[in-house]
Design an enzyme around this catalytic site. Structure first.
Site, short mmCIF file in Angstrom:
data_model
loop_
_atom_site.label_atom_id
_atom_site.label_comp_id
_atom_site.label_asym_id
_atom_site.label_seq_id
_atom_site.Cartn_x
_atom_site.Cartn_y
_atom_site.Cartn_z
N GLU A 185 28.33 24.06 54.32
CA GLU A 185 27.43 25.08 54.88
C GLU A 185 26.20 25.28 54.00
O GLU A 185 25.10 25.49 54.51
CB GLU A 185 28.20 26.39 55.08
CG GLU A 185 29.26 26.27 56.16
CD GLU A 185 30.09 27.53 56.35
OE1 GLU A 185 29.93 28.50 55.60
OE2 GLU A 185 30.92 27.53 57.29
N ASN A 206 29.51 42.36 62.43
CA ASN A 206 30.19 42.54 61.14
C ASN A 206 29.34 42.14 59.94
O ASN A 206 29.86 41.85 58.87
CB ASN A 206 31.57 41.86 61.16
CG ASN A 206 31.46 40.37 61.41
OD1 ASN A 206 30.36 39.80 61.43
ND2 ASN A 206 32.59 39.72 61.60
N HIS A 219 28.17 36.58 57.20
CA HIS A 219 28.99 35.37 57.26
C HIS A 219 29.29 34.93 55.85
O HIS A 219 28.42 34.98 54.99
CB HIS A 219 28.25 34.23 57.98
CG HIS A 219 28.92 32.90 57.75
ND1 HIS A 219 30.02 32.50 58.47
CD2 HIS A 219 28.71 31.94 56.81
CE1 HIS A 219 30.44 31.32 58.01
NE2 HIS A 219 29.67 30.96 57.00
N LYS A 230 23.54 38.77 58.47
CA LYS A 230 23.27 38.57 59.90
C LYS A 230 22.19 39.54 60.39
O LYS A 230 21.79 40.47 59.66
CB LYS A 230 24.58 38.77 60.68
CG LYS A 230 25.66 37.73 60.39
CD LYS A 230 26.92 38.03 61.22
CE LYS A 230 28.03 37.03 60.98
NZ LYS A 230 29.26 37.39 61.76
N ARG A 262 35.16 36.11 49.96
CA ARG A 262 35.84 36.55 51.19
C ARG A 262 36.56 37.89 50.96
O ARG A 262 36.63 38.71 51.87
CB ARG A 262 36.85 35.50 51.67
CG ARG A 262 36.24 34.22 52.20
CD ARG A 262 35.58 34.33 53.55
NE ARG A 262 36.46 34.68 54.64
CZ ARG A 262 36.18 34.49 55.92
NH1 ARG A 262 35.03 33.92 56.28
NH2 ARG A 262 37.00 34.87 56.87
N PHE A 274 33.41 34.87 73.98
CA PHE A 274 32.38 35.70 73.35
C PHE A 274 31.30 34.87 72.65
O PHE A 274 30.41 35.43 72.02
CB PHE A 274 33.00 36.70 72.36
CG PHE A 274 33.93 36.08 71.35
CD1 PHE A 274 33.44 35.51 70.18
CD2 PHE A 274 35.31 36.06 71.56
CE1 PHE A 274 34.28 34.94 69.24
CE2 PHE A 274 36.16 35.47 70.61
CZ PHE A 274 35.65 34.92 69.46
N TYR A 314 29.11 27.37 64.11
CA TYR A 314 30.23 28.03 64.78
C TYR A 314 30.97 27.07 65.70
O TYR A 314 31.44 27.48 66.77
CB TYR A 314 29.73 29.25 65.55
CG TYR A 314 29.43 30.47 64.68
CD1 TYR A 314 30.30 30.88 63.67
CD2 TYR A 314 28.29 31.23 64.89
CE1 TYR A 314 30.03 31.99 62.88
CE2 TYR A 314 28.02 32.36 64.11
CZ TYR A 314 28.90 32.73 63.11
OH TYR A 314 28.64 33.84 62.33
P1 IDP Z 1 34.58 35.14 59.89
O1 IDP Z 1 33.13 35.50 60.10
O2 IDP Z 1 35.36 36.28 59.27
O3 IDP Z 1 34.77 33.85 59.14
P2 IDP Z 1 35.24 33.69 62.34
O4 IDP Z 1 36.61 33.64 62.97
O5 IDP Z 1 34.75 32.47 61.67
O6 IDP Z 1 35.24 34.95 61.33
O7 IDP Z 1 34.23 34.14 63.47
C1 IDP Z 1 32.85 34.07 63.28
C2 IDP Z 1 32.19 35.31 63.84
O8 IDP Z 1 32.39 35.40 65.24
C3 IDP Z 1 32.77 36.61 63.28
O9 IDP Z 1 32.19 36.97 62.05
C4 IDP Z 1 32.45 37.60 64.38
O10 IDP Z 1 31.10 38.07 64.25
C5 IDP Z 1 32.53 36.76 65.63
N1 IDP Z 1 33.84 36.95 66.26
C6 IDP Z 1 35.02 36.39 65.86
N2 IDP Z 1 36.02 36.79 66.68
C7 IDP Z 1 35.45 37.60 67.60
C8 IDP Z 1 35.97 38.35 68.73
O11 IDP Z 1 37.18 38.32 69.03
N3 IDP Z 1 35.07 39.09 69.44
C9 IDP Z 1 33.74 39.13 69.14
N4 IDP Z 1 33.21 38.45 68.10
C10 IDP Z 1 34.04 37.71 67.34
MG MG Z 2 34.29 31.93 59.70
#
Ligand code: IDP
Ligand code: MG
Length: 160
Positions: free
Chosen positions: A126, A112, A115, A9, A85, A57, A49
């Site tokens: 994807e 974080n 992805h 990212k 993962r 958010f 997404y």
């Molecule tokens: P993942 O990336 O671990 O698969 P997902 O639930 O698919 O997690 O969410 C996609 C991305 O959205 C996350 O990597 C994170 O950057 C962002 N995200 C998910 N939940 C939150 C939140 O509660 N607050 C802010 N950003 C979030």
């Molecule tokens: Mg995800």
């Protein structure tokens, strides 16, 4: 062999962590079959997404993902989606295990770094979303004989 999508990212690009991220998957023994740098647009993000578009958010995620280019990678390996993962770590980096990419290098949930596809089915979807057929390379990886048992390499269930 499964295919899975990794995105380094914008925070990974800005913080100079792309090489480190690539290294994590190379040293695991996975095969890189496609890689490119690109800017993502609203349409791609809304599809990628789609499970988050109604979250409060989501606008922040979108703006962040468009804030600089990302590096997209397609990786291939035996049951690799789940392994990837594990290496990536929990979505919230504050809860991610030490030794994972998010556990070692990130702290903010919306920053974080990476992805990773969450299922084999989504991995296929994807990879196809981010790469055309021409951008995905097919080649033999000479180290496979040392990375996998025969039955894992061949997928035919035989031991030799
Ligand atoms: P993942 O990336 O671990 O698969 P997902 O639930 O698919 O997690 O969410 C996609 C991305 O959205 C996350 O990597 C994170 O950057 C962002 N995200 C998910 N939940 C939150 C939140 O509660 N607050 C802010 N950003 C979030
Ligand atoms: Mg995800």
């Amino acid at each position: 062999m499964e295919r899975t999508l990794i995105l380094a990212k914008p925070d990974a690009v800005q913080r100079g962590l792309v090489g480190n991220i690539i290294n994590r998957f190379e040293r695991k023994g996975l095969k890189l079959i496609g890689i490119k740098m690109l800017s993502v647009d609203d349409e791609m993000l809304d599809e990628h997404y789609s499970h988050l578009t109604d979250k409060p958010f989501y606008d922040d995620i979108k703006n962040f993902m468009k804030s600089s280019p990302v590096v997209a990678m397609a990786w291939e390996g035996y049951e690799c989606t789940a392994s990837v993962r594990v290496i990536v770590g929990a979505t919230n980096p504050r809860e991610a295990d030490a030794g994972t990419i998010r556990g070692d290098f990130a702290i903010g949930q919306g920053r974080n770094l990476i992805h990773a596809s969450d299922s084999a089915e989504n991995g296929e979807k994807e990879v196809s979303r981010f790469f055309s057929d021409e951008e995905l390379l097919s080649y033999d990886k000479s180290e496979y004989i040392h990375v996998y048992e025969h039955k894992e390499r061949s997928g035919d269930g035989r031991d030799s």
